[in-house]
Design a protein around this motif. Structure first.
Motif, mmCIF file in Angstrom:
data_model
loop_
_atom_site.group_PDB
_atom_site.id
_atom_site.type_symbol
_atom_site.label_atom_id
_atom_site.label_comp_id
_atom_site.label_asym_id
_atom_site.label_seq_id
_atom_site.Cartn_x
_atom_site.Cartn_y
_atom_site.Cartn_z
ATOM 1 N N LYS A 217 20.235 -19.747 50.198
ATOM 2 C CA LYS A 217 20.935 -20.560 49.812
ATOM 3 C C LYS A 217 22.171 -20.039 51.250
ATOM 4 N N ALA A 218 22.652 -18.447 50.633
ATOM 5 C CA ALA A 218 23.654 -17.331 51.555
ATOM 6 C C ALA A 218 23.402 -16.782 53.440
ATOM 7 N N LYS A 219 21.611 -17.312 53.323
ATOM 8 C CA LYS A 219 21.471 -16.395 54.080
ATOM 9 C C LYS A 219 22.031 -17.096 55.656
ATOM 10 N N SER A 220 21.767 -18.495 56.156
ATOM 11 C CA SER A 220 21.878 -18.972 57.027
ATOM 12 C C SER A 220 23.788 -19.362 56.661
ATOM 13 N N ILE A 221 23.988 -19.541 56.044
ATOM 14 C CA ILE A 221 26.025 -19.435 56.048
ATOM 15 C C ILE A 221 26.552 -18.081 56.181
ATOM 16 N N MET A 222 25.900 -16.899 55.945
ATOM 17 C CA MET A 222 26.107 -15.793 56.254
ATOM 18 C C MET A 222 25.882 -15.008 57.828
ATOM 19 N N GLY A 223 24.348 -15.734 58.384
ATOM 20 C CA GLY A 223 23.993 -15.515 59.793
ATOM 21 C C GLY A 223 25.330 -16.701 60.315
ATOM 22 N N ARG A 224 25.814 -16.919 60.174
ATOM 23 C CA ARG A 224 27.280 -17.853 61.325
ATOM 24 C C ARG A 224 28.280 -17.358 60.337
ATOM 25 N N GLY A 225 28.514 -16.368 59.902
ATOM 26 C CA GLY A 225 30.005 -15.974 59.720
ATOM 27 C C GLY A 225 30.948 -16.348 58.703
ATOM 28 N N GLU A 226 30.315 -17.705 57.679
ATOM 29 C CA GLU A 226 31.094 -18.129 57.075
ATOM 30 C C GLU A 226 31.251 -17.638 55.423
ATOM 31 N N LEU A 227 31.386 -18.268 54.869
ATOM 32 C CA LEU A 227 32.020 -17.947 53.423
ATOM 33 C C LEU A 227 31.088 -18.251 52.846
ATOM 34 N N VAL A 228 30.261 -17.822 52.100
ATOM 35 C CA VAL A 228 29.510 -18.370 50.424
ATOM 36 C C VAL A 228 30.431 -18.961 49.921
ATOM 37 N N PRO A 229 29.869 -20.559 49.131
ATOM 38 C CA PRO A 229 30.558 -21.374 48.742
ATOM 39 C C PRO A 229 31.281 -20.129 46.937
ATOM 40 N N ASP A 230 32.732 -20.519 46.312
ATOM 41 C CA ASP A 230 32.865 -19.411 45.666
ATOM 42 C C ASP A 230 32.608 -20.075 44.489
ATOM 43 N N GLU A 231 31.061 -21.115 43.921
ATOM 44 C CA GLU A 231 31.080 -20.804 42.446
ATOM 45 C C GLU A 231 29.379 -19.951 43.152
ATOM 46 N N LEU A 232 29.190 -19.970 43.630
ATOM 47 C CA LEU A 232 27.720 -19.030 43.853
ATOM 48 C C LEU A 232 27.880 -17.582 43.842
ATOM 49 N N VAL A 233 29.479 -17.234 44.976
ATOM 50 C CA VAL A 233 29.737 -15.751 44.899
ATOM 51 C C VAL A 233 30.319 -15.349 43.176
ATOM 52 N N CYS A 234 31.066 -15.867 42.595
ATOM 53 C CA CYS A 234 32.158 -15.613 41.230
ATOM 54 C C CYS A 234 30.647 -15.867 40.264
ATOM 55 N N ASP A 235 30.083 -16.971 40.268
ATOM 56 C CA ASP A 235 28.392 -16.442 39.507
ATOM 57 C C ASP A 235 27.936 -14.904 39.662
ATOM 58 N N MET A 236 28.112 -14.678 40.434
ATOM 59 C CA MET A 236 26.959 -13.413 40.882
ATOM 60 C C MET A 236 27.718 -11.933 40.078
ATOM 61 N N VAL A 237 29.152 -12.167 40.788
ATOM 62 C CA VAL A 237 30.177 -10.806 40.656
ATOM 63 C C VAL A 237 29.820 -10.393 39.373
ATOM 64 N N ALA A 238 31.036 -11.834 38.680
ATOM 65 C CA ALA A 238 30.496 -11.782 36.962
ATOM 66 C C ALA A 238 28.820 -11.057 36.305
ATOM 67 N N TRP A 239 28.064 -11.783 36.448
ATOM 68 C CA TRP A 239 26.816 -11.195 35.935
ATOM 69 C C TRP A 239 26.890 -9.289 36.188
ATOM 70 N N ARG A 240 27.715 -9.027 37.337
ATOM 71 C CA ARG A 240 27.985 -7.094 38.361
ATOM 72 C C ARG A 240 28.951 -6.317 37.590
ATOM 73 N N LEU A 241 29.568 -7.843 37.213
ATOM 74 C CA LEU A 241 31.128 -6.979 36.084
ATOM 75 C C LEU A 241 30.277 -7.446 34.544
ATOM 76 N N ARG A 242 29.644 -7.689 34.386
ATOM 77 C CA ARG A 242 29.302 -7.799 33.243
ATOM 78 C C ARG A 242 28.479 -6.828 32.218
ATOM 79 N N GLN A 243 28.127 -6.089 33.938
ATOM 80 C CA GLN A 243 26.599 -4.810 33.809
ATOM 81 C C GLN A 243 27.860 -2.818 32.795
ATOM 82 N N PRO A 244 27.217 -2.868 32.130
ATOM 83 C CA PRO A 244 27.413 -1.627 31.588
ATOM 84 C C PRO A 244 28.221 -0.613 31.722
#
Ligand code: AP5
Length: 237
Positions: free
Chosen positions: A55-82
């Motif tokens: 989903k992100a590949k073409s958006i990033m290739g155009r220089g636009e921002l990836v939708p908030d909910e996708l990025v927030c889920d990804m960051v939540a996962w990362r912040l929950r790592q020990p």
């Protein structure tokens, strides 16, 4: 782990090419906390061909921002790592008003629970760089697959096109093409600048001069973090 150590929660904000990644790697090592880059996490998803990456590949290739909910889920996962227990440096997140609101709520509910005595409120370091310098930094950037960052004009490797640290071949990022760079800078002006204004109005943002040499920018940032932690200790935040 040192139980008396205070949590360090810092956000690096700034336009594409400001030096967020360059600085975050050094400062995270100094503070002994992980460097969490939303751009690196997304590029990893793209490289692995995951559902998010597709989903992100073409958006990033155009220089636009990836939708908030996708990025927030990804960051939540990362912040929950020990490894985030002592804190973290966030690079490239949040960059919309919705992401900023989400982050505050997430940290309040999941990161700074009331039982933790070493709480330091998250704050933001804005790296400011002249527009023409940004263009030079982005068009000259080369990165090694392991993440080391160079610039053919400003921070060249010792041997052309090879990483000083591991000898890997340096590559040009897919979104460092001139037409995409302009889109990324426009997205920053329209969607991320208001986030900086919001943090500034809340007294949670400190700006540093990112036009200076790398080491001098690092020194400014380390000083800001030390001052902030000292104030937080005094006021028993
Ligand atoms: P991301 O990877 O976050 O890119 P960015 O914000 O555009 O920032 P950059 O990585 O380009 O620059 P930087 O500030 O880290 O500078 P660097 O240290 O490399 O995002 C990429 C894409 O992913 C986005 O466009 C978007 O599509 C998506 N995305 C990511 N996060 C998202 C989010 N939260 N929401 C939605 N979408 C998201 O330095 C640049 C160059 O300058 C290097 O060559 C370096 O050697 C040189 N340099 C650095 N400092 C100095 C200095 N002081 N003096 C001289 N040269 C220097």
């Amino acid at each position: 782990m040192d139980q008396t150590r205070r949590k360090i929660a810092v956000v690096f904000l700034g336009p594409p090419g400001a030096g967020k990644g360059t600085q975050a790697k050094v400062v995270a090592g100094h503070c002994r906390v992980p460097h969490i880059s939303s751009g690196d996490l997304l590029r990893d998803q793209v490289a692995r061909g995951t559902e998010l990456g597709l989903k992100a590949k073409s958006i990033m290739g155009r220089g636009e921002l990836v939708p908030d909910e996708l990025v927030c889920d990804m960051v939540a996962w990362r912040l929950r790592q020990p490894d985030t227990e002592p804190g973290f440096i966030l690079d490239g997140f949040p960059r919309t008003a919705a992401q900023a609101g989400w982050l505050d709520a997430f940290l309040e509910h999941e990161f700074f629970d009331n039982s933790h005595t070493g709480k330091v409120l998250p704050f933001v370091i804005q790296i400011e760089v002249d527009y023409n310098n940004l263009l030079r930094r982005l068009t000259g950037r080369r990165t090694c697959p392991a993440g080391h960052i160079y610039n053919i004009y400003l921070q060249p490797p010792r041997v052309d096109e090879a990483c000083d640290v591991d000898g890997l071949k340096l590559v040009i990022r897919n979104d460092d093409r001139e037409e995409v760079i302009r889109e990324r800078l426009a997205a920053y002006e329209q969607q991320t600048k208001p986030v900086a204004d919001y943090y500034w109005s809340k007294g949670r943002l400190v700006a540093v001069n990112g036009d200076l040499p790398v080491e001098e920018v690092t020194a400014q940032i380390n000083k800001v973090i030390e001052d902030h932690c000292a104030v937080a200790t005094d006021s028993k935040l």
